[in-house]
Design a protein around this motif. Structure first.
Motif, PDB file in Angstrom:
ATOM      1  N   VAL A   1       3.160  12.829   7.222  1.00 43.40           N
ATOM      2  CA  VAL A   1       2.652  13.718   8.278  1.00 43.40           C
ATOM      3  C   VAL A   1       1.815  12.946   9.297  1.00 43.40           C
ATOM      4  O   VAL A   1       1.813  13.259  10.492  1.00 43.40           O
ATOM      5  CB  VAL A   1       1.832  14.869   7.660  1.00 43.40           C
ATOM      6  N   ASP A   2       1.109  11.918   8.825  1.00 43.75           N
ATOM      7  CA  ASP A   2       0.202  11.157   9.687  1.00 43.75           C
ATOM      8  C   ASP A   2       0.898  10.032  10.452  1.00 43.75           C
ATOM      9  O   ASP A   2       0.210   9.168  11.010  1.00 43.75           O
ATOM     10  CB  ASP A   2      -0.934  10.561   8.849  1.00 43.75           C
ATOM     11  N   PHE A   3       2.219  10.032  10.480  1.00 48.59           N
ATOM     12  CA  PHE A   3       2.945   9.018  11.248  1.00 48.59           C
ATOM     13  C   PHE A   3       2.456   8.994  12.695  1.00 48.59           C
ATOM     14  O   PHE A   3       2.425  10.021  13.369  1.00 48.59           O
ATOM     15  CB  PHE A   3       4.450   9.308  11.220  1.00 48.59           C
ATOM     16  N   ASP A   4       2.040   7.825  13.149  1.00 46.53           N
ATOM     17  CA  ASP A   4       1.608   7.566  14.535  1.00 46.53           C
ATOM     18  C   ASP A   4       0.299   8.250  14.899  1.00 46.53           C
ATOM     19  O   ASP A   4      -0.068   8.290  16.083  1.00 46.53           O
ATOM     20  CB  ASP A   4       2.699   7.979  15.535  1.00 46.53           C
ATOM     21  N   LYS A   5      -0.433   8.787  13.921  1.00 45.71           N
ATOM     22  CA  LYS A   5      -1.725   9.404  14.223  1.00 45.71           C
ATOM     23  C   LYS A   5      -2.783   8.341  14.549  1.00 45.71           C
ATOM     24  O   LYS A   5      -3.889   8.680  14.951  1.00 45.71           O
ATOM     25  CB  LYS A   5      -2.191  10.236  13.025  1.00 45.71           C
ATOM     26  N   GLN A   6      -2.437   7.058  14.371  1.00 49.49           N
ATOM     27  CA  GLN A   6      -3.395   5.983  14.638  1.00 49.49           C
ATOM     28  C   GLN A   6      -3.719   5.865  16.121  1.00 49.49           C
ATOM     29  O   GLN A   6      -4.748   5.309  16.501  1.00 49.49           O
ATOM     30  CB  GLN A   6      -2.839   4.627  14.161  1.00 49.49           C
TER      31      GLN A   6
ATOM     32  N   GLU B   1       4.015  12.267  19.111  1.00 46.66           N
ATOM     33  CA  GLU B   1       3.456  12.701  17.828  1.00 46.66           C
ATOM     34  C   GLU B   1       4.525  13.465  17.059  1.00 46.66           C
ATOM     35  O   GLU B   1       5.053  14.469  17.518  1.00 46.66           O
ATOM     36  CB  GLU B   1       2.228  13.578  18.052  1.00 46.66           C
ATOM     37  N   GLY B   2       4.875  12.991  15.877  1.00 41.83           N
ATOM     38  CA  GLY B   2       5.925  13.619  15.073  1.00 41.83           C
ATOM     39  C   GLY B   2       7.317  13.132  15.402  1.00 41.83           C
ATOM     40  O   GLY B   2       8.297  13.612  14.820  1.00 41.83           O
TER      41      GLY B   2
ATOM     42  N   GLN C   1      14.235  12.010  11.325  1.00 45.39           N
ATOM     43  CA  GLN C   1      14.837  12.266  10.014  1.00 45.39           C
ATOM     44  C   GLN C   1      15.436  13.667   9.933  1.00 45.39           C
ATOM     45  O   GLN C   1      16.501  13.857   9.367  1.00 45.39           O
ATOM     46  CB  GLN C   1      13.765  12.103   8.926  1.00 45.39           C
ATOM     47  N   ARG C   2      14.741  14.638  10.510  1.00 43.80           N
ATOM     48  CA  ARG C   2      15.157  16.035  10.336  1.00 43.80           C
ATOM     49  C   ARG C   2      16.262  16.440  11.302  1.00 43.80           C
ATOM     50  O   ARG C   2      17.118  17.259  10.967  1.00 43.80           O
ATOM     51  CB  ARG C   2      13.959  16.962  10.512  1.00 43.80           C
TER      52      ARG C   2
ATOM     53  N   ARG D   1      10.779   2.625  13.855  1.00 49.73           N
ATOM     54  CA  ARG D   1      10.797   2.997  12.442  1.00 49.73           C
ATOM     55  C   ARG D   1      10.884   4.506  12.276  1.00 49.73           C
ATOM     56  O   ARG D   1      10.213   5.261  12.979  1.00 49.73           O
ATOM     57  CB  ARG D   1       9.555   2.458  11.734  1.00 49.73           C
ATOM     58  N   ASN D   2      11.714   4.928  11.311  1.00 48.26           N
ATOM     59  CA  ASN D   2      11.780   6.344  10.964  1.00 48.26           C
ATOM     60  C   ASN D   2      10.636   6.699  10.023  1.00 48.26           C
ATOM     61  O   ASN D   2      10.016   5.827   9.413  1.00 48.26           O
ATOM     62  CB  ASN D   2      13.093   6.655  10.239  1.00 48.26           C
ATOM     63  N   SER D   3      10.388   7.990   9.885  1.00 52.64           N
ATOM     64  CA  SER D   3       9.473   8.434   8.839  1.00 52.64           C
ATOM     65  C   SER D   3      10.197   8.350   7.504  1.00 52.64           C
ATOM     66  O   SER D   3      11.336   7.877   7.425  1.00 52.64           O
ATOM     67  CB  SER D   3       9.028   9.868   9.122  1.00 52.64           C
TER      68      SER D   3
END
Length: 791
Positions: A45-50, A262-263, A269-270, A279-281
């Protein structure tokens, strides 16, 4: 007052040490699984939240509508960024970028390095904390920024800033001065490059990449602080659709749109976004499976907790009666037992945190793309999760026993007339649920073992073992390298090719009469299909040095022949790119180009030009493959000292499938073991309780002549029924659950068979018989004098 509650709590728990141990370990394991699942879910869920501006960044994507099939694409035409830079209202930064796999040379050493070429506003738009250096130096074309991981690998303890590195190119070299070191992004980040430099260097390094070429692509990001401007920006972008479609008449864009950064990795993937260059999640099964499994284990632990709590309550009947006679209210009794249950859950949480220290690193090792963080104290959300999990388990697992025990009447208890009714419909339902879940886990483990064997023996339609390929540039390099390799007796054959199965191809539309459809097109050499072990069903192969075959002959696969409705495909004419006529000279047996993950695609093979060789294919003895690879690496270093040797084993994709299979199998074996042990302990508790309730009945039956087997049958009858119901429910749930799980991972897999269910049911029955066998036998064989004696 509360101090007295605590004293009673610890005294009561100490008197039931076995019960405490069973429940603390069971609940601790289930909570530890929940911790792993939570961290895994948060990681995704936190992908790219940085990135500080993550919610204000958008990628320019486009929709392509081909014969009613709408696909999303995560790239944009190369000139679009510069074209719209000053024309879009509300856009703070326009950033184009392209990731490139490269070789970097430092003195005499070569390093494989992923370089990102990006526009000047890259560091203002995205958050990459600098370890050293200043962001303004990024605007200098002669400078490059590298990650701290690469700086340590390249330079060790030496200062990286000011050092010179060389980008090795096919056309020559490009020198850079290191101007900054940034922190390497975590694994749940779309950006995984090792170095970044200005986009201008991309056009300088690769001469065929022109900034105004609408036929070429890059990735385009926009920083839009106010989302209210999005509709106007998307509307402005539609003006460039005709320009793009004029440049690529064979690849028509329907519309441009903005996708939130974001997301972005999760949606890839979905929603299957094509041309996602980052990169994929995590794969959806890798996110869902741990959550589902942790819930199942937690549910079993709660059921077991409730059943064992009720089972041992018979030991405390007099205590409850005396407490009530002494004036304790029902609410006080409830609070006492709830406190004991929450205390047990607290002990379980401590055990869970200790076990997580082992389970989380073990889980990380299972997946190359996962790195879960064990730094709990710095994660406020994790602390809230643990608090919620503790309260939830304490209340759900302990509420029924507490309320059930508190309703006992003191007079009936102290008179001795109270009949303990622990084995009721709820406890039976809970036990049935426990064994159903255990059976699901056992059947799943058996199913994945069968599937692993099935996929290991799967015929992909081409050779996967004994094949190595490496990258080359043109016929001159191919001939030079081939000559060096021919001296090795372990090498069976060598071929050159432009495209290669699982590695490279193009996808273009073709026309046949009134039909039009997209196909995969591979341009290969005349002997490519022989080396790859592919089967020609009818027609012929390509002729060596035949210009006619090179210009107009094709070999198609069965899938394409079927989709075009070609009953007699040989000689059929198809048109490629609206002007190129191609004639079918052969039909190839279908092969699985997408491995086990995707459907068979309609495919065309063409004869490539010698000067277009991009790969060299080497077929060797399987037993000597490792030695051949080492030999190839040594010869490569001699011939091409300025380029890293990068070989790929053709069976790597099957190893990936095997790895996924093995990891999921490990999880289900773990789930099966834990679920079965917890269910067995719950069954043992219920059988014990049932025997306690029926001791006088057993004695009377023995006095009247009942045999041990007859008594054992009557004691076990209700449990037989529970196990039969659990077997039916578990098998039914397994049928749908396992098939859905496998279908979400693979396109081709082994479906469950009757033997799958039989093995699982037999295992659960054996465990049940071992659990209750000795207990029931001892009760049935007991001397009736001991049970009928009246004090």
């Amino acid at each position: 007052m509360f101090k007295n509650y605590l004293k009673i709590t610890f005294r009561s728990l100490w008197k039931s040490k076995v019960f405490v141990l069973i429940n603390v370990l069971g609940m601790g394991i289930s909570m530890a699984c929940c911790i792993v699942a939570y961290l895994n879910y948060s990681f995704n869920v936190d992908f790219d939240k940085q990135h500080v501006n993550a919610d204000e960044i958008y990628r320019v994507d486009f929709l392509r509508d081909f014969q009613g099939n709408v696909t999303r694409n995560g790239i944009a035409p190369q000139p679009l960024g510069n074209t719209v830079k000053d024309k879009l209202t509300g856009v703070e930064e326009v950033v184009t970028c392209v990731p490139v796999y490269s070789n970097i040379k430092l003195e005499d050493d070569l390093f494989a390095t992923d370089i990102l070429f990006a526009d000047k506003g890259f560091f203002e738009t995205f958050t990459f904390p600098l370890v050293s250096g200043v962001e303004r130096d990024f605007n200098d074309k002669s400078k490059i920024f590298i990650s701290n991981e690469v700086a340590e690998k390249y330079f060790g303890d030496k200062e990286a800033i000011g050092q010179q590195i060389t980008h090795m190119l096919d056309s020559g070299t490009h020198e850079y001065i290191i101007a900054g070191v940034f922190e390497k992004m975590p694994d749940n980040s779309s950006f995984q490059f090792d170095a970044v430099t200005l986009m201008d260097n991309y056009y300088d390094s690769f001469q065929d990449e022109e900034i105004d070429n609408w036929k070429r692509w890059n990735v385009l990001f926009l920083h839009v602080p106010d989302e209210k401007n999005i509709p106007a920006i998307e509307n402005e972008l539609q003006k460039y659709v005709p320009i793009q479609n004029k440049a690529r008449e064979d690849f028509q864009v329907a519309s441009f749109y903005l996708e939130p950064f974001e997301g972005m990795a999760v949606r890839k993937q979905r929603e299957d976004v094509h041309n996602h260059w980052f990169r994929n999640s995590l794969p959806t099964p890798a996110v869902i499976a741990p959550v589902v499994m942790s819930i199942l284990i937690l549910l079993i632990a709660i059921c077991n907790f409730t059943n064992t709590s009720i089972a041992i309550s018979s030991r405390r009947l007099k205590e409850i009666g005396i407490r009530k006679v002494m004036g304790s209210r029902k609410s006080q009794v409830i609070f006492q037992f709830l406190l004991e249950n929450i205390t047990l859950c607290l002990l379980s949480a401590i055990v869970a945190l200790l076990m997580a220290e082992i389970m989380v690193p073990a889980y990380n090792q299972m997946w190359d793309f996962v790195d879960l963080d064990l730094n709990y104290l710095s994660n406020a959300n994790f602390l809230l999760f643990m608090l919620g999990l503790l309260i939830f388990t304490g209340l759900v697992a302990g509420s029924y026993p507490a309320f059930y025990i508190s309703k006992f009447e003191a007079t009936n208890i102290l008179k001795g007339t109270f009949k303990f009714g622990g084995v009721n419909w709820l406890t039976k339902v809970l036990l049935c649920v426990q064994f159903s879940i255990s059976l699901i886990a056992l059947i799943a483990a058996v199913a994945f073992i069968q599937n692993a064997d099935y996929q290991k023996k799967f015929d992909f339609g081409f050779e996967r073992e004994g094949i190595i390929y490496s990258y080359i540039n043109g016929k001159k390099e191919f001939d030079l390298y081939k000559n060096e390799l021919e001296g090795n007796d372990d090498i069976i054959a060598v071929a050159g090719t432009k495209h290669h199965i699982l590695s490279a191809m193009i996808n273009d539309p073709i026309k046949y009469e009134s039909q039009e459809l997209e196909t995969d097109i591979l341009e290969v050499d005349y002997d490519y299909m022989d080396i790859m072990g592919m089967t020609l069903l009818e027609g012929r192969n390509f002729n060596k040095d035949s210009e006619t075959d090179r210009n107009e002959s094709i070999i198609i696969n069965e899938k394409l022949a079927s989709q075009l409705g070609l009953n007699e495909p040989l000689g059929a004419k198809v048109v490629w790119r609206d002007t190129v006529p191609l004639y079918v000279v052969g039909v190839m047996k279908d092969y699985y180009s997408g491995g086990l993950w995707q459907d068979i695609e309609p495919t065309i093979f063409r004869l490539n030009n010698d000067d277009e060789y991009s790969r060299i294919i080497v077929k060797a003895k399987i037993s000597k493959l490792k030695d051949v690879n080492e030999y190839m690496a040594a010869r490569w270093k001699e011939l091409f000292p300025n380029r890293l040797y990068s070989a790929v084993f053709m069976d790597s994709d099957s190893k990936e499938a095997s790895s996924v299979n093995t990891n999921i199998l490990k999880m289900f074996i773990f789930l099966g073991l834990v679920a079965t042990l917890l269910s067995a302990s719950g069954l043992f508790s219920m059988v014990s309780l049932n025997i306690i309730r029926r001791m006088k009945e057993i004695g009377v039956r023995k006095v009247l002549g009942a045999s041990i087997s007859n008594i054992a049958y009557r004691l076990n009858l209700q449990f037989y029924i529970i196990l039969i119901i659990a077997a039916m429910l578990g098998s039914l749930a397994s049928y749908y659950f396992i098939d859905s799980l496998m279908a979400s991972i693979w396109r081709f897999y082994q479906h469950t068979s009757p033997i799958t269910f039989i093995v699982g049911i037999v295992l659960i029955l054996v465990v049940s018989l071992i659990t209750i066998g000795s207990k029931v036998y001892n009760a049935a064989a007991m001397n009736p004098v001991d049970t009928l004696r009246d004090e």
